[in-house]
Scaffold this active site. Sequence first.
Site, PDB file in Angstrom:
ATOM      1  N   SER A   1      -0.778  10.267 -25.951  1.00 24.95           N
ATOM      2  CA  SER A   1      -0.632   9.867 -27.346  1.00 24.95           C
ATOM      3  C   SER A   1       0.447  10.689 -28.012  1.00 24.95           C
ATOM      4  O   SER A   1       0.556  11.897 -27.787  1.00 24.95           O
ATOM      5  CB  SER A   1      -1.958  10.062 -28.101  1.00 24.95           C
ATOM      6  OG  SER A   1      -1.765   9.936 -29.493  1.00 24.95           O
ATOM      7  N   LYS A   2       1.244  10.036 -28.860  1.00 17.57           N
ATOM      8  CA  LYS A   2       2.291  10.749 -29.582  1.00 17.57           C
ATOM      9  C   LYS A   2       1.698  11.728 -30.589  1.00 17.57           C
ATOM     10  O   LYS A   2       2.386  12.605 -31.085  1.00 17.57           O
ATOM     11  CB  LYS A   2       3.217   9.767 -30.298  1.00 17.57           C
ATOM     12  CG  LYS A   2       2.600   9.036 -31.465  1.00 17.57           C
ATOM     13  CD  LYS A   2       3.626   8.240 -32.253  1.00 17.57           C
ATOM     14  CE  LYS A   2       4.265   7.147 -31.460  1.00 17.57           C
ATOM     15  NZ  LYS A   2       5.193   6.339 -32.254  1.00 17.57           N
TER      16      LYS A   2
END
Length: 481
Positions: A253-254
């Site tokens: 996930s960013k």
Amino acid sequence: MTGVRTRFAPSPTGYMHIGNLRTALYAYLHARKNKGKFILRIEDTDQTRLVEDSIRVIYDSLAVTGLEYDEGPDKGGPVGPYVQSERRPIYREHAEKLLNEGSAYRCFCNKDGNSEKQPTDDPADPILGYDGRCRKLSAAETQEKLAKGLPYVIRQKIDKEGRTIFNDFVYGEITVDHKQLDDQILLKSDGYPTYNFANVVDDHLMGITHVMRGCEYISSTPKYILLYRAFGWEIPEHIHLPHILNESGRKLSKREGSVALSSFLEKGYLPEAILNYIALLGWNPGTEEEFFSKEGLIEKFDIARIGKAPSIFDEKKLLWLNSRHIKARKPEEIHELFLKFYPDAIVNKFDVKQITGLIQGRVEKMSDIPQMVSFLMELDENYSKELFVNKKNKTTLEGSLAVLKDLESLLSGIASWNYDGIYGAVNSYAEAKGVKIGAIMWPLRVAISGLTVTPGGAVEIAELLGKSESIRRISLAIRKL
């Protein structure tokens, strides 16, 4: 516009994370391999999720990794603007074209299906199982609602009969029944397009020939294809990339700072090592080769060798590749990078260029440097005397004590304290004793460093420390033993 044209189209909603960077890298490599163009487009249509400074992060990330784009917001080009929020009239024009041709309709419904309230305009939160009631409105009914000033979105009209069959370059032929597709929103009530609509319009108008994105977008691709067909446009090649998973098996996930590019750079990973590693997360060169420069990746890259299976992000593998890239750098280049990680106390007291020469072949990541060289500034005097025992060199506590007593006297008499002088004295002593020099160097190394593994050998360390400090540490070791 002719030839291969790829694009990197990030949304400025968080970090530049590893998955995002891999998409940019593959698009860049495919364009460069085919003498094509690589375009940067900023997709900022979701104004509620914008993160301050994210656009600057995108620019900086591409710059530091050397992924040069040919067209973009700050470079211009023939198909600008390259920021979606600046292209709103273009999306309005194309949405209205679909309205006029009967391929879209105005929807006045909110999330509850109530047409007298604000309609939903969040593509991530569509009306679940929306029944398309507004597509049944007559022209007169639509005009009546418009006259009331009711807000509306523009939806894609999808025929629920039939199916879309398309070929993905990685996953092969995919078939989706239209009854599984909802009438997605194209233009929101605030005039901004949804990601799905703007993406199609921009990819066509910008002449994109190969669309690379994560495999999570496969389910949306039939909607994109139906839009291309509604406009009568040529459909680009779709290349969906496999997931990158963390060690727990979850998608990266960013919003996990640990997988942000910036966090790896702060740890002292080289940009070229990061690119090298993420290139191998989903692609392979067809050989056992793993070490690549950017130029080597361009030469070897082939989208036909992108696989379907998800990859596990293994930082140990990245660490190994990073150490190889550090070794491959020219000494003067790596020294400039190491300088940012040396403690001020080390820089002020020692010849750090000499230290760089000693540690370049041993550094895995540059954030380890302060710990690696800390013993030069201050010896941990509480090290265990058991470090002097080395079975390979047949070194014992008693033998180490005898050697150090001799070395204390021998080295105190050296006039010129340099490598040749120190090594010559120690080597002559070993020959006189009839032992291998390693049996002498081992207790000397431990005495002056308090370690069994050091950057550089005992003589190099002694030269760096200087005569008085080296003798002081030898005397301390003698008292300890």
